[in-house]
Design a protein around this motif. Structure first.
Motif, short mmCIF file in Angstrom:
data_model
loop_
_atom_site.label_atom_id
_atom_site.label_comp_id
_atom_site.label_asym_id
_atom_site.label_seq_id
_atom_site.Cartn_x
_atom_site.Cartn_y
_atom_site.Cartn_z
N UNK A 194 -2.72 -0.52 14.28
CA UNK A 194 -1.45 -0.96 13.70
C UNK A 194 -0.75 0.17 12.95
N UNK A 195 0.54 0.06 12.90
CA UNK A 195 1.36 1.12 12.30
C UNK A 195 1.71 0.81 10.86
N UNK A 196 1.98 1.87 10.09
CA UNK A 196 2.51 1.66 8.74
C UNK A 196 3.92 1.07 8.80
N UNK A 197 4.43 0.65 7.67
CA UNK A 197 5.73 -0.02 7.65
C UNK A 197 6.89 0.95 7.50
N UNK A 198 6.63 2.00 6.74
CA UNK A 198 7.77 2.81 6.38
C UNK A 198 7.34 4.22 5.99
N UNK A 251 0.87 -1.18 0.00
CA UNK A 251 0.00 0.00 0.00
C UNK A 251 0.90 1.23 0.00
N UNK A 252 0.80 1.99 -1.06
CA UNK A 252 1.68 3.15 -1.23
C UNK A 252 0.85 4.43 -1.14
N UNK A 253 1.33 5.37 -0.37
CA UNK A 253 0.62 6.64 -0.29
C UNK A 253 1.55 7.79 -0.64
N UNK A 254 0.98 8.79 -1.27
CA UNK A 254 1.67 10.08 -1.39
C UNK A 254 1.04 10.98 -0.35
N UNK A 255 1.65 12.11 -0.05
CA UNK A 255 0.95 13.05 0.82
C UNK A 255 -0.34 13.49 0.13
N UNK A 308 3.03 -0.98 4.20
CA UNK A 308 2.42 0.33 4.04
C UNK A 308 3.54 1.35 3.94
N UNK A 309 3.65 1.96 2.78
CA UNK A 309 4.76 2.88 2.53
C UNK A 309 4.22 4.29 2.34
N UNK A 310 4.61 5.18 3.22
CA UNK A 310 4.25 6.59 3.07
C UNK A 310 5.40 7.32 2.40
#
Length: 679
Positions: free
Chosen positions: A296-300, A11-15, A270-272
């Motif tokens: 739960x927390x994101x990964x990175x 799961x990839x997020x941008x701001x 989960x990558x922010x």
RNA sequence: GCCGGAGUAGCUCAGUUGGUGAGAGCGGGCGUUUCAUACGCGCUAGGUCGGGGGUUCAACUCCCUCCUCCGGCACCA
């Protein structure tokens, strides 16, 4: 695909970008990275999701809307569209676009808030400090520039005092440090991790997370005169966009165990992706909020650097001048060329320079000559020698030369995959192009045209089919960066467009035997530009130099208007209080920069006394020392001396007004004698 | 001032736990092939690996120190 192992989930997020801004090269860069990663994982057969969106609450937008005579909602609606419509033009295809004003977001943010409250981490209190509308946050005085200017936005802050809820961030210091220690890749790159570490180690304070002074935000449950602090609201989007507690998407893309480290291998990644300017919010506040809510927390959190443009800082004017959408329209090769250059030229994570000339050089060299021409020459040979087919690809027919070639390609492409996995697009593309270069070398070594002259058609066929096989692979490996060109290339190679599917690895390196098949029609994939073409494009695309002084000496100047009208005045004081301040006219005799102090100037000022005073003032960002000498200034003469350490003592202060980098000194006309009292 | 990162060929950068003559890509120069989008291939960089000390048989790679640059924090009462 029943029975198969569950695909790796990413799961990839941008701001989410603040809608008051426009899509520019900076946020375009982040978004393109996100999309390239998304495409990479998709090609690998992973279960991947890319989220983008817009941040739409806050005082700044409320005011902006008011000025334009719109409701806040109408205003953000029209602004958000600009982002939504921009990304596809950069070949960015997000799976979702979240807006913080959507109901699906707001209701879940309230849930998070209530969990945090239930955990005892929200306490009502009062907060009074300087507030930057641009940042949507209070600033300690230490964070401000001379004249109470926000260091980020270069705009005056406002004095606000209000009731607020505090989040007990201080209670999470140890837990955060524990997280960084046990999961070292939670913050990347390492240099940024160190910064976060030192920030958290130096002590955390309770964080104000609500406002009462404006209403354009998500109301606090059970206390609706408060709206949530914009970061509490905004950060939550990464989670709310998945649909909340029991949603299908949350189960797929958000880790399930609130107590596990975010690196558990069977959890989704989960990558922010964030810019380094907002790292702290993502690497400190966000995990603390989640811990408090027992989620739960994101990964990175991966913080990338800033871009300069042609070696210059991206000022407001430049930022607008370098329009990624325009580049996508006007560059040869379109958005793909822009994407390729951003991904290839900038070491991800570090600051980088977006150099227009380098971009065109790279287009010609990498895309046109190295890869484009390779495709062209191989297909040309096929037309001449094999009836435009790729002959059967058979291990048994290969020579050592062929096998060495394939071996090298295999190594390069395997390296490319590893680099994509490590979020190193520049290296991944470098490795991909190493394979292309190797193919050019092989063409020369194998010299199929010579074999054809000798009449050895079987050999020619083996050579050409080997090349076509490698080109097939390249067409897939370039796809994360150059999605449309990848498929054009495949069409020329007689292949179907890439059709990613779960658990199907389209970047597998497959050199097994294959039957002959027809090829498509060759046409230059990346027509090279001649010198004149390069010059013309540069002339048209490169922002013209600022007519005035250069940026470094004359930073961008906000309008001369002072504080916004809404700024509350300080409490009234009696005349005596004012009279206690002894203001005197002084003349600056000497001025010099204080070494190692960015903002300080050391002045010798004649205030009509026997000897001049030493005054240390935070003027260095606005004034060259020599420009101050001889100036008449207003001095607070009875101020207690202030020691700056190392024997640097200030005896008084100067009055100044205006903007951080363009302060205006309070002064009087030339005929007033030093020492004259000001009242 | 404190903390961190970095200073390697014109440019962008690689250089593993210290060890044969210090690398790649691009640009430039020279040569060469002809299948190709005047494209490919080969050769070519005499770089004090920021300066200075030190450890070692041996340091770009470790230690000390200095300089410069970039971040973060601090610094304007």
């Amino acid at each position: 695909m029943p029975g198969e192992a569950q695909a790796k989930r990413v799961y990839i997020t941008t701001p989410i970008y603040y809608v008051n801004d426009v899509p520019h090269l900076g946020n375009g860069y982040t978004t393109i990275i996100g999309d390239a990663l998304r495409r990479y994982h998709q090609l690998r057969g992973h279960d991947v999701r890319l989220l983008v969106g817009t941040d739409e609450h806050g005082l700044k937008l409320e005011r902006e809307a008011q000025e334009q005579g719109l409701t806040p909602q109408a205003f953000v609606d029209q602004m958000s569209v600009r982002f939504r419509e921009a990304w596809p033009k950069l070949l960015v295809e997000p799976d979702d676009f979240i807006r913080t004003t959507e109901a699906r977001h707001e209701s879940l943010v309230r849930d998070i808030w209530q969990r945090v409250a239930a955990n005892g981490d929200l306490k009502k209190g009062h907060y009074e400090d300087w507030y930057c509308v641009g940042c949507e946050s209070f600033k300690t005085e230490k964070e401000l520039l001379e004249g109470n200017i926000c260091a980020l936005h270069k705009k005056p802050v406002e004095r606000l005092k209000e009731e607020t809820y505090f989040f007990a961030l201080d209670q999470y210091q140890d837990k955060l440090l524990d997280l960084y220690a046990k999961s070292p890749s939670f913050v990347e790159p390492d240099s940024r991790r160190n910064e976060v570490l030192s920030f958290v180690s130096s002590g955390l304070k309770p964080l104000s997370v609500s406002r009462t002074s404006f209403s354009w935000g998500i109301p606090v449950p059970s206390d609706p005169k408060h709206v949530m602090y914009v970061w509490f609201d905004a950060l939550s989007n990464y989670w709310t966009a998945l649909g909340g507690w029991d949603s299908e998407l949350t189960k797929r893309f958000w880790p399930s165990d609130p107590h596990a480290l975010p690196t558990k291998s069977d959890d989704p990644m989960v990558i922010h992706l964030v810019g380094k300017d907002i790292l702290r919010f993502h690497a400190v506040f966000w995990p603390a909020f989640l811990m408090s809510a027992q989620m739960p927390l994101p990964s990175k959190v991966y913080a990338h650097g800033f871009l300069t443009v042609d070696g210059q800082k991206m000022s407001k004017s430049l930022r607008n001048a370098v329009d990624p959408l325009r580049l996508a329209r006007e560059l040869p090769g379109g958005a793909s060329t822009l994407r390729y250059h951003l991904l290839r030229a900038i070491s991800f994570g570090q600051d980088g320079d977006f150099d227009h000339a380098a971009l065109l050089e790279r287009y010609n060299a990498d895309l046109g000559k190295n890869l484009g021409n390779l495709l062209s020459r191989v297909l040309g040979l096929c037309v001449k020698n094999t009836g435009n087919t790729a002959p059967a690809f058979e291990q048994a027919k290969r020579t050592d030369l062929d096998n060495a070639f394939l071996k090298d390609v295999q190594l390069s492409l395997a390296a490319a995959r590893e680099h994509w996995d490590a979020i190193e697009p520049h290296r991944a593309l470098e490795a991909t192009w190493a394979a292309s270069s190797r193919a050019n070398l092989y063409v020369d070594q194998a010299a199929p045209w010579a074999e054809a002259k000798k009449g050895d058609l079987a050999r020619v066929e083996t050579i050409l089919t080997t090349l076509v096989k490698v080109l097939e692979h390249l067409s897939a490996f370039i796809a994360p960066a150059l999605p449309d060109k990848a498929n054009e290339m495949r069409a020329q190679l007689g292949l179907q467009p890439l059709a990613p599917a779960l658990n199907r690895d389209l970047l597998a390196i497959d050199f097994s035997d294959a039957p002959a098949r027809p090829l498509g029609t060759a046409t230059p994939l990346f027509p090279t530009l001649d010198a004149a073409g390069v010059a013309a494009l540069l002339d048209s695309l490169v922002p013209k130099a600022e007519p005035a002084m250069n940026e470094s000496t004359q930073p961008e100047k906000p309008p001369a208007a002072a504080l916004p009208s809404g700024a509350p005045l300080s409490e009234p004081i009696a005349y005596d209080q004012f009279a206690a301040t002894d203001l005197r006219i002084g003349i600056v005799l000497e001025a010099e920069k204080v070494p190692k102090k960015d903002k300080l100037l050391k002045l010798k000022v004649d205030v009509g006394e026997a000897s001049p005073r030493q005054i240390v003032a935070g003027l260095a960002l606005s004034f060259a020392p020599e420009g101050l000498v001889g100036k008449r200034v207003i001095v607070v003469a009875n101020l207690a001396p202030r020691d700056f350490g190392k024997g640097l003592v200030s005896h008084g202060m100067l009055l100044a007004a205006g903007e951080s980098n363009s302060l205006s000194l309070a002064t009087v006309s030339d005929d007033v004698a030093p020492g004259t009292k000001v009242k």
